[in-house]
Design an enzyme around this catalytic site. Structure first.
Site, short mmCIF file in Angstrom:
data_model
loop_
_atom_site.label_atom_id
_atom_site.label_comp_id
_atom_site.label_asym_id
_atom_site.label_seq_id
_atom_site.Cartn_x
_atom_site.Cartn_y
_atom_site.Cartn_z
CE1 TYR A 1 25.47 53.59 29.13
CE2 TYR A 1 24.81 55.83 29.63
CZ TYR A 1 25.55 54.70 29.93
OH TYR A 1 26.35 54.71 31.02
CD GLU A 2 27.67 54.24 22.93
OE1 GLU A 2 27.72 53.76 21.78
OE2 GLU A 2 27.67 55.46 23.15
N GLY A 3 23.36 52.01 21.93
CA GLY A 3 22.63 50.98 21.19
C GLY A 3 21.99 50.05 22.18
#
Ligand SMILES: Cc1cc2nc3c(=O)[nH]c(=O)nc-3n(C[C@H](O)[C@H](O)[C@H](O)COP(=O)(O)OP(=O)(O)OC[C@H]3O[C@@H](n4cnc5c(N)ncnc54)[C@H](O)[C@@H]3O)c2cc1C
Length: 596
Positions: free
Chosen positions: A440-442
């Site tokens: 997550y978060e890229g």
């Protein structure tokens, strides 16, 4: 059952000895927090997470969150009371704006405290973590009216925040998002669509949840240029500011997932929910990036944090468990067997984890201090330099710390042998909890692309050139110190590899973008290892300075040994990264899609 002790002494050593905080504290951005205040805050924070947050880690994993038929979600037993205490003690608003009820301390302190929080309990600590990110985005981009209505409650953590980007068909590629916003003529918008995977999207910890939602205003251009950011509360605040009518956003379900069970990952259905524009129309992504950059730093810290707690428990096990004999003959013949610690391969695993942890903590301190400097340093040049450093390092630490965080949790699990695989020892939870940080978060592949395609070329590679110049300057000066010079061989060759890799990228990616894509992950890791080696060199310098003043301790000796270990056994990987990335994209792209 796993235990955790926050490494306050190490954090304070880094601030005071490696980053010369006593001098920095004269600068206005740090004046609220002289080193004794910093130490007191970190010690109190450590106590809080050790006593209140860590004991809930296992129960949170076992119990998870429960969604009820009315769409409400209950967090695991103990979370609500612990969250109430976290808010009451002012931990959520540690670095918050005092005019909204925050403590007004520098931002770096909140980052350093967050390592302890995440080590204690990742799932729990994501609730305040996301709230702080939402506060940051609103502070920069929201109207004064929205700020005065929401920030007082969010800064303190009484209300929590979320980030709503992902939709079923749209994860990395946000240009595909479909959630719609229709202007209502009264300054508000009706938001309709479905968001998935929303962390802390629904729960029972706070009186209200404030969603920051990316959506497309009717008639907006396609792609990312047509995305706007909206604030959508779960409850619409009444005239007195307290939560009033229920807004049309409900939790349709929560995900059953590999780890972080105590954090509700929600599907949120927006059905004409009332929302307000944050920032300008169609400029939602840059506004959301304020939250995303903070969140990326936060997720990087999660990687370090899980690696640290996993190390502590693996080391404790190896100090206690007896199996086999030392290769040089029995170390303790009177005992039935020697400790695991006599085995070089067990030591290798533990030292690989710890040599990463201590350097990663140093890099975190450096980046976190840069955050304050980039915002508040009086000198414009210093602000720019800090902002460049922060921008360059954010994808590096997000990608590298979380890759190592997971690999280290597995390594720590390995130290326990079969017991590491059994739930009651807690090591397998660390492995499961660490995994999501790579996604997550890229996802980390996207961080690597961000580094090579955006952050490197930005402003004529100003940030990269400044970093390389700083490394060269450090090496030139350090070489004049005979005791330090013997520790610098590894860093010297890593810097050479980074220079060659950067040159290779600049020569081989123009008109050949797939070369950049194929090189990106190796480049990110080469960069990360070099930055960690630089941190080790600075730590060695600080240790030698202490020793030259007559100080001697096991902890100082251990740092020198770990520095050597890192250089001899982990840093050589930079050569492999360089060789791999210089191979280019040709072979990677040679297989036709049908052959996969
Ligand atoms: C537990 C959990 C919590 C989450 N919390 C939130 C949240 O709070 N808010 C929110 O909005 N989202 C959240 N997410 C969503 C998360 O951020 C996305 O899953 C992630 O960004 C990846 O998107 P995706 O799953 O659609 O994968 P995809 O975008 O389909 O990517 C699949 C793979 O392809 C790679 N890839 C994709 N595009 C490219 C490209 N252009 N170049 C190179 N590689 C590429 C990716 O790196 C990845 O490895 C959460 C997800 C989970 C599982």
């Amino acid at each position: 059952m796993p235990t955790y002790k926050a490494p306050v002494d190490d954090t304070v050593f880094l601030l005071s000895d490696v980053f010369d905080y006593a001098n920095k504290a004269n600068a206005p951005e740090f004046s609220e927090a002289p080193i004794d205040v910093v130490e007191a805050v970190l010690s109190e924070g450590a106590k809080f997470v050790e006593e209140v947050v860590q004991p809930l880690n296992r129960i949170g994993d076992l119990e998870g969150c429960k969604r009820h038929d009315d769409g409400s979600v209950t967090t695991p037993k103990g979370f609500k009371e612990a969250y109430r205490r976290l808010v009451a003690a002012g931990w959520v608003g540690l670095a918050g704006d005092p005019s909204y009820g925050g403590q007004g301390l520098p931002a770096f302190l909140a980052v350093l405290f967050s390592e302890y929080e995440y080590s204690a309990n990742v799932a729990f600590s994501m609730y305040p973590g996301l709230t702080n990110g939402a506060v940051a985005a609103l502070t920069v981009h929201a109207s004064d009216e929205l700020k005065s209505r929401y920030l007082p409650k969010m800064t303190t953590g009484e209300w929590t925040g979320t980030m709503c980007l992902t939709e079923a068909h749209c994860g990395t590629d946000l240009g595909l998002l479909k959630t719609r916003a229709i202007a209502q003529g009264d300054g508000s918008y009706a938001i309709t669509g479905q968001k998935i995977f929303i962390s802390a999207g629904e729960h029972d910890l706070a009186d209200n949840i404030v969603h920051l939602v990316l959506a497309r205003i009717e008639g907006a251009p396609p792609g990312i240029r047509g995305i706007s950011l909206f604030l959508v509360p779960k409850f619409l605040p009444g005239v007195d500011g307290s939560p009033g009518d229920r807004n049309a956003v409900v939790c349709g379900s929560i995900e059953h997932k590999m780890g972080i069970h105590g954090n509700a990952t929600a599907v949120l259905n927006f059905d004409g929910a009332k929302g307000w524009l944050v920032g300008e129309e169609h400029r939602g992504l840059p506004a959301m990036f304020v939250m995303m950059n903070g969140a990326r730093l936060g997720v990087a810290v999660q990687g370090l944090a899980v690696s640290e707690v996993a190390y502590q428990n693996a080391a404790a096990y190896a100090r206690d468990r007896r199996q086999g004999r030392s290769l040089k003959g029995a170390a303790e013949p009177e005992k039935a067997a020697d400790l695991l610690l006599v085995h070089p391969d067990v030591r290798r695993m533990l030292m690989e984890i710890r040599a990463f942890n201590e350097a990663a903590r140093a890099l975190t301190v450096w980046v976190a201090l840069s955050q304050d400097e980039s915002r508040h340093a009086p000198d414009a040049k210093a602000r720019q330099a800090a902002e460049d450093r922060l921008g360059l390092m954010t994808p590096v630490i997000k990608g590298v710390f979380t890759d190592y965080g997971f690999a280290n949790a597995v390594k720590a699990q390995q130290v326990l042998g079969g017991h590491g695989y059994i739930a009651e020892w807690g090591m397998e939870q660390f492995v499961r909890d660490a995994r999501i940080a790579m996604i997550y978060e890229g996802a980390n592949g996207v961080q690597a692309l961000d580094l090579v395609a955006r952050k490197l070329p930005k402003d004529g590679s100003r940030a990269l050139l400044a970093f390389l110049a700083e490394l060269s300057e450090f090496l030139a000066e350090a070489k004049t110190d005979a005791s330090l010079a013997s520790y610098l061989g590894g860093l010297q060759s890593a810097v050479g590899h980074l220079q060659q890799a950067s040159l290779w990228l600049s020569r081989n990616t123009v008109g050949e973008p797939e070369n950049a894509g194929a090189a990106s992950t190796d480049y990110m890791h080469l960069f990360g290892l070099t930055a960690l080696a630089y941190m080790w060199a600075r730590m060695v310098k600080a240790v030698l300075a202490r020793q030259s003043r007559g100080e001697s301790s096991l902890a100082l000796d251990a740092k020198l040994t770990l520095a050597k270990f890192f250089s001899e056994r982990m840093l050589p990987e930079t050569g492999a990264h360089l060789a791999r990335l210089s191979a280019g994209a040709a072979t990677v792209m040679a297989m036709p899609a049908e052959a996969f």
